[in-house]
Design a protein around this motif. Structure first.
Motif, PDB file in Angstrom:
ATOM      1  N   LEU A   1       8.672  10.134   3.422  1.00 62.34           N
ATOM      2  CA  LEU A   1       9.305   8.823   3.549  1.00 62.34           C
ATOM      3  C   LEU A   1      10.459   8.693   2.561  1.00 62.34           C
ATOM      4  CD1 LEU A   1       6.311   6.323   3.900  1.00 62.34           C
ATOM      5  CD2 LEU A   1       7.400   7.754   5.636  1.00 62.34           C
ATOM      6  N   ILE A   2      11.570   8.129   3.028  1.00 62.03           N
ATOM      7  CA  ILE A   2      12.722   7.894   2.163  1.00 62.03           C
ATOM      8  C   ILE A   2      13.189   6.446   2.328  1.00 62.03           C
ATOM      9  CG2 ILE A   2      13.461  10.307   2.237  1.00 62.03           C
ATOM     10  CD1 ILE A   2      15.652   9.430   4.240  1.00 62.03           C
ATOM     11  N   ASP A   3      14.242   6.086   1.590  1.00 56.62           N
ATOM     12  CA  ASP A   3      14.809   4.728   1.646  1.00 56.62           C
ATOM     13  C   ASP A   3      13.708   3.679   1.532  1.00 56.62           C
ATOM     14  OD1 ASP A   3      17.357   5.669   1.822  1.00 56.62           O
ATOM     15  OD2 ASP A   3      17.511   5.472   3.987  1.00 56.62           O
ATOM     16  N   ILE A   4      13.080   3.668   0.375  1.00 54.59           N
ATOM     17  CA  ILE A   4      11.911   2.816   0.177  1.00 54.59           C
ATOM     18  C   ILE A   4      12.224   1.619  -0.722  1.00 54.59           C
ATOM     19  CG2 ILE A   4      11.010   4.050  -1.843  1.00 54.59           C
ATOM     20  CD1 ILE A   4       8.228   3.937  -0.491  1.00 54.59           C
ATOM     21  N   GLY A   5      13.519   1.336  -0.885  1.00 54.18           N
ATOM     22  CA  GLY A   5      13.923   0.233  -1.749  1.00 54.18           C
ATOM     23  C   GLY A   5      13.416  -1.119  -1.288  1.00 54.18           C
ATOM     24  N   GLN A   6      13.332  -1.337   0.028  1.00 52.83           N
ATOM     25  CA  GLN A   6      12.907  -2.634   0.544  1.00 52.83           C
ATOM     26  C   GLN A   6      11.395  -2.825   0.488  1.00 52.83           C
ATOM     27  OE1 GLN A   6      13.988  -0.124   2.580  1.00 52.83           O
ATOM     28  NE2 GLN A   6      11.864   0.274   3.133  1.00 52.83           N
ATOM     29  N   ALA A   7      10.633  -1.766   0.210  1.00 55.51           N
ATOM     30  CA  ALA A   7       9.173  -1.893   0.146  1.00 55.51           C
ATOM     31  C   ALA A   7       8.780  -2.948  -0.883  1.00 55.51           C
ATOM     32  CB  ALA A   7       8.543  -0.547  -0.208  1.00 55.51           C
ATOM     33  N   MET A   8       7.712  -3.671  -0.593  1.00 57.20           N
ATOM     34  CA  MET A   8       7.323  -4.759  -1.488  1.00 57.20           C
ATOM     35  C   MET A   8       5.812  -4.854  -1.626  1.00 57.20           C
ATOM     36  SD  MET A   8       8.009  -8.096   0.919  1.00 57.20           S
ATOM     37  CE  MET A   8       9.774  -7.887   0.795  1.00 57.20           C
ATOM     38  N   SER A   9       5.402  -5.633  -2.590  1.00 61.47           N
ATOM     39  CA  SER A   9       3.991  -5.842  -2.858  1.00 61.47           C
ATOM     40  C   SER A   9       3.326  -6.570  -1.692  1.00 61.47           C
ATOM     41  CB  SER A   9       3.833  -6.669  -4.142  1.00 61.47           C
ATOM     42  OG  SER A   9       2.512  -7.134  -4.279  1.00 61.47           O
ATOM     43  N   THR A  10       2.063  -6.250  -1.450  1.00 62.22           N
ATOM     44  CA  THR A  10       1.320  -6.918  -0.380  1.00 62.22           C
ATOM     45  C   THR A  10       1.057  -8.388  -0.699  1.00 62.22           C
ATOM     46  OG1 THR A  10      -0.739  -6.092  -1.374  1.00 62.22           O
ATOM     47  CG2 THR A  10       0.192  -4.821   0.444  1.00 62.22           C
ATOM     48  N   SER A  11       1.334  -8.803  -1.935  1.00 57.52           N
ATOM     49  CA  SER A  11       1.180 -10.215  -2.295  1.00 57.52           C
ATOM     50  C   SER A  11       2.411 -11.039  -1.928  1.00 57.52           C
ATOM     51  CB  SER A  11       0.913 -10.345  -3.802  1.00 57.52           C
ATOM     52  OG  SER A  11       2.029  -9.887  -4.562  1.00 57.52           O
ATOM     53  N   HIS A  12       3.477 -10.370  -1.494  1.00 60.90           N
ATOM     54  CA  HIS A  12       4.706 -11.064  -1.116  1.00 60.90           C
ATOM     55  C   HIS A  12       4.488 -11.844   0.182  1.00 60.90           C
ATOM     56  CE1 HIS A  12       8.885 -11.716   0.085  1.00 60.90           C
ATOM     57  NE2 HIS A  12       9.247 -11.390  -1.142  1.00 60.90           N
ATOM     58  N   PRO A  13       5.086 -13.026   0.323  1.00 60.16           N
ATOM     59  CA  PRO A  13       4.909 -13.823   1.547  1.00 60.16           C
ATOM     60  C   PRO A  13       5.333 -13.103   2.826  1.00 60.16           C
ATOM     61  CG  PRO A  13       5.879 -15.157  -0.193  1.00 60.16           C
ATOM     62  CD  PRO A  13       5.853 -13.748  -0.707  1.00 60.16           C
ATOM     63  N   MET A  14       6.243 -12.124   2.722  1.00 62.75           N
ATOM     64  CA  MET A  14       6.723 -11.408   3.905  1.00 62.75           C
ATOM     65  C   MET A  14       5.924 -10.139   4.201  1.00 62.75           C
ATOM     66  SD  MET A  14      10.858 -11.615   3.252  1.00 62.75           S
ATOM     67  CE  MET A  14      11.166 -10.371   4.511  1.00 62.75           C
ATOM     68  N   ALA A  15       4.908  -9.842   3.392  1.00 61.67           N
ATOM     69  CA  ALA A  15       4.215  -8.553   3.482  1.00 61.67           C
ATOM     70  C   ALA A  15       3.590  -8.305   4.858  1.00 61.67           C
ATOM     71  CB  ALA A  15       3.153  -8.452   2.391  1.00 61.67           C
ATOM     72  N   LEU A  16       2.898  -9.286   5.398  1.00 62.37           N
ATOM     73  CA  LEU A  16       2.239  -9.103   6.693  1.00 62.37           C
ATOM     74  C   LEU A  16       3.269  -8.850   7.792  1.00 62.37           C
ATOM     75  CD1 LEU A  16      -0.265  -9.024   8.431  1.00 62.37           C
ATOM     76  CD2 LEU A  16      -0.172 -11.531   8.606  1.00 62.37           C
ATOM     77  N   GLU A  17       4.369  -9.570   7.747  1.00 63.41           N
ATOM     78  CA  GLU A  17       5.444  -9.369   8.727  1.00 63.41           C
ATOM     79  C   GLU A  17       5.968  -7.933   8.668  1.00 63.41           C
ATOM     80  OE1 GLU A  17      10.105 -10.761   9.295  1.00 63.41           O
ATOM     81  OE2 GLU A  17       8.712 -12.081   8.222  1.00 63.41           O
ATOM     82  N   LEU A  18       6.119  -7.407   7.454  1.00 62.86           N
ATOM     83  CA  LEU A  18       6.623  -6.044   7.301  1.00 62.86           C
ATOM     84  C   LEU A  18       5.586  -5.013   7.737  1.00 62.86           C
ATOM     85  CD1 LEU A  18       8.612  -6.170   3.940  1.00 62.86           C
ATOM     86  CD2 LEU A  18       9.379  -6.621   6.265  1.00 62.86           C
ATOM     87  N   LEU A  19       4.312  -5.290   7.473  1.00 62.63           N
ATOM     88  CA  LEU A  19       3.257  -4.390   7.939  1.00 62.63           C
ATOM     89  C   LEU A  19       3.264  -4.312   9.464  1.00 62.63           C
ATOM     90  CD1 LEU A  19       0.720  -2.645   7.485  1.00 62.63           C
ATOM     91  CD2 LEU A  19      -0.620  -4.773   7.566  1.00 62.63           C
ATOM     92  N   GLU A  20       3.370  -5.461  10.109  1.00 62.81           N
ATOM     93  CA  GLU A  20       3.418  -5.494  11.572  1.00 62.81           C
ATOM     94  C   GLU A  20       4.626  -4.714  12.087  1.00 62.81           C
ATOM     95  OE1 GLU A  20       3.461  -9.681  12.200  1.00 62.81           O
ATOM     96  OE2 GLU A  20       1.273  -9.876  12.216  1.00 62.81           O
ATOM     97  N   ARG A  21       5.750  -4.844  11.397  1.00 59.81           N
ATOM     98  CA  ARG A  21       6.958  -4.119  11.788  1.00 59.81           C
ATOM     99  C   ARG A  21       6.747  -2.612  11.669  1.00 59.81           C
ATOM    100  NH1 ARG A  21      12.093  -5.173   8.145  1.00 59.81           N
ATOM    101  NH2 ARG A  21      11.747  -7.304   8.902  1.00 59.81           N
ATOM    102  N   ASP A  22       6.136  -2.185  10.566  1.00 63.32           N
ATOM    103  CA  ASP A  22       5.893  -0.753  10.374  1.00 63.32           C
ATOM    104  C   ASP A  22       4.963  -0.196  11.453  1.00 63.32           C
ATOM    105  OD1 ASP A  22       7.532  -0.534   8.185  1.00 63.32           O
ATOM    106  OD2 ASP A  22       5.922  -0.610   6.696  1.00 63.32           O
ATOM    107  N   LEU A  23       3.879  -0.917  11.736  1.00 61.09           N
ATOM    108  CA  LEU A  23       2.940  -0.447  12.756  1.00 61.09           C
ATOM    109  C   LEU A  23       3.584  -0.438  14.138  1.00 61.09           C
ATOM    110  CD1 LEU A  23      -0.390  -2.164  11.625  1.00 61.09           C
ATOM    111  CD2 LEU A  23       0.171   0.273  11.538  1.00 61.09           C
TER     112      LEU A  23
END
Length: 235
Positions: free
Chosen positions: A188-210
């Motif tokens: 995996l590369i370009d991981i700058g946008q990755a964030m903590s699972t405690s962030h309000p947007m975390a679930l949205e990003l998890l759904e996007r990744d899946l």
């Protein structure tokens, strides 16, 4: 300025802005690298170069201060409890983003995910392990190769999503452009946008990744149950 620093500055002063040149010159003075060889990839927000230190190679990622999407960067920085107050200036935001990618790489490695080895983050410059062959040629992106075992690839990429989530991190931009291939091994590369699972947007990003993993699976005709995988992580 030493002769070594003057020579380095003379070679690269027409390529980088003044602030970046000073940072690169200082890193070269401290022997992090001897030379910057050529660009590996270029983008609106950052360029990645291969650099040399003796017979070894490393990657130098230079974030662009003037053309980066600062509003988008702020959205990913604000609310991430791993980081404190971020300066509102363009350079301040970019430098915080550089530190964020360094931290994300370190956290991802701790989670057991294949990512470039983080070496040093200095202002808007990130030094990482070089992803490439011994002759200095970079590994290809997933988008440009056909894996021999697509099912194994999907299983491995999905395991990265799960390992990151269980370690308190979510990638947020997982796609074939952000995966390099060392033979059959994804990185995996370009991981700058990755964030903590405690962030309000975390679930949205998890759904996007899946969802992106499911698109990859569909491309290779590999069965993938999006809802099942999401439920296994969000209980």
């Amino acid at each position: 300025m030493s002769l070594r620093e003057r020579e380095f500055f003379k070679i690269y002063q027409g390529i980088f802005d003044g602030g970046t040149m000073r940072t690169l010159t200082e890193l070269a003075r401290k022997r992090f690298f001897d030379s910057i060889d050529f660009p590996i990839s270029t983008g609106k927000e950052a360029d990645v170069y291969r650099a040399s230190k003796g017979p070894e190679f490393l990657a130098v990622k230079v974030y662009r201060v003037e053309t980066s999407n600062f509003k988008a960067m702020q959205n990913y920085l604000i609310g991430d409890k791993r980081f404190g107050r971020v300066k509102s200036s363009k350079r301040g935001i970019v430098e915080a983003w550089c530190q964020k990618e360094f931290r994300n790489l370190s956290d991802a490695m701790d989670a057991g995910v294949n990512v470039p080895y983080p070496i040093k983050a200095e202002k808007n410059v990130l030094l990482m392990g070089f992803l490439g062959e011994r002759d200095g040629s970079p590994f290809p992106m997933l988008k440009s190769v056909r894996p021999k075992n697509p099912a194994k690839l999907i299983k491995t990429v999905l395991s990265f999503v799960k390992k990151l989530w269980k370690h308190g991190l979510v990638h947020g931009d997982l796609n074939e452009f952000n995966i390099m291939m060392d033979g059959e091994k994804p990185i995996l590369i370009d991981i700058g946008q990755a964030m903590s699972t405690s962030h309000p947007m975390a679930l949205e990003l998890l759904e996007r990744d899946l969802l992106n993993v499911s698109k990859l699976a569909r491309r290779y005709n590999v069965p993938f149950d999006y809802e099942k995988e999401l439920r296994s992580l969000v209980k």
